[in-house]
Design a protein around this motif. Sequence first.
Motif, PDB file in Angstrom:
ATOM      1  N   HIS A 146      -3.305   6.755   6.997  1.00  0.00           N
ATOM      2  CA  HIS A 146      -4.669   7.034   7.151  1.00  0.00           C
ATOM      3  C   HIS A 146      -5.468   5.726   7.922  1.00  0.00           C
ATOM      4  O   HIS A 146      -6.194   5.761   8.774  1.00  0.00           O
ATOM      5  N   ARG A 147      -4.781   4.573   7.492  1.00  0.00           N
ATOM      6  CA  ARG A 147      -5.425   3.424   8.068  1.00  0.00           C
ATOM      7  C   ARG A 147      -4.981   3.400   9.361  1.00  0.00           C
ATOM      8  O   ARG A 147      -5.823   2.701  10.432  1.00  0.00           O
TER       9      ARG A 147
ATOM     10  N   HIS B  90       0.744  -1.073   0.207  1.00  0.00           N
ATOM     11  CA  HIS B  90       0.156   0.051  -0.097  1.00  0.00           C
ATOM     12  C   HIS B  90       0.906   1.209   0.001  1.00  0.00           C
ATOM     13  O   HIS B  90       2.129   1.131   0.379  1.00  0.00           O
TER      14      HIS B  90
ATOM     15  N   GLN C 273      -7.288   5.386  11.505  1.00  0.00           N
ATOM     16  CA  GLN C 273      -8.677   4.675  11.630  1.00  0.00           C
ATOM     17  C   GLN C 273      -8.545   3.701  12.659  1.00  0.00           C
ATOM     18  O   GLN C 273      -9.473   3.326  13.367  1.00  0.00           O
ATOM     19  N   GLN C 274      -7.324   2.857  12.734  1.00  0.00           N
ATOM     20  CA  GLN C 274      -7.411   1.776  13.687  1.00  0.00           C
ATOM     21  C   GLN C 274      -7.134   2.263  15.064  1.00  0.00           C
ATOM     22  O   GLN C 274      -7.757   1.671  16.052  1.00  0.00           O
TER      23      GLN C 274
END
Length: 337
Positions: free
Chosen positions: A313-314, A306, A317-318
């Motif tokens: 960003h992930r 990725h 979010q996590q």
Amino acid sequence: MHLIVDQFGSFIGKKSERLRVTLKGEVVQEIPFFKLKSVMVIARGVSISSDAIYHCVQQGIPVNFLSYTGKPYARVLSPHLTGTVRTRREQLLAYEDGRGVALGRAFAVGKLSNQANLLKYMAKYRKGRDRELYRDVRDAAIEIQVLCDQLQRLEGERIDDLRAPLMNLEGRGASIYWEMVGRLLRADVHWPGREHRGAQDPVNAALNYGYGILYSQVEGAIILAGLDPYAGFVHVDRPGKPSLVLDLIEEFRQPVVDRTVFGLVNKGVAIELDAQGRLIEETRKLLATKVLDRLEGRERYEGKKHKLRVILHRQAQQIATFVRRERGEYRPFVAGW
């Protein structure tokens, strides 16, 4: 595409469905809104129209303003991005229980692991040319990993119980890391050791500026995830201090900024300072471009490749799903080598 505005007297306006930059009446850049990811203003004396701001906000394009040292001093974004009440309530509650402990420990593990891995990455190119340096750097990486293992065994009911031993281990890892960095840089490069505010040598000035660029990206990811950037875990609360930004950025300093700056320096790219010891305009734009380009680079994450921007960003979010108890654990991002 990222728009970097680096010339004094520039004007940022809207023309049809495009963002246009003009200087003394001449068009310098023009980018369609649908291609634009962010706007970064790194020069003094730049103005922007309300129409340009409105369309950037409507399309989720952040407008960041950075000083000549790379320190973000303003950010324009939609007020509707900060309205996720449940996430913020749980974020504040997490500070007082085991969730805060788990997050603080994970941020530190990510930092130490990425320091060790960047040393391994840089050392592998020395294996054939300087075996002594190669061994020393690999040994240093192992030392940092041992500290990381010790950190993972720290226990406590609240993050306050862990902060002192955690920061002690982080500090010991940083000392090892920066000592090895000095040996891995070109012999003709001046390296006085790691210096933060007010650094006037090229490498430290470039690192500080790069961290400022990264900071704005981390803050944006945290806000989009519905989190409060000022409610962190490892970094203590202080008025105006974005503690969570400073926590999460630790996972990304080495793979995004350090790797970029050291690569430029070791390739002989000039990092130029003015008479006051500040980065010149051309160098600031080069660094901003290279750091943002690095965020478009790919790393393995959760079994697939990725872009680093997506990973950032992930991770934000996590954090949000973890504090809401929708995820069983938070795992730090660790780059490969």
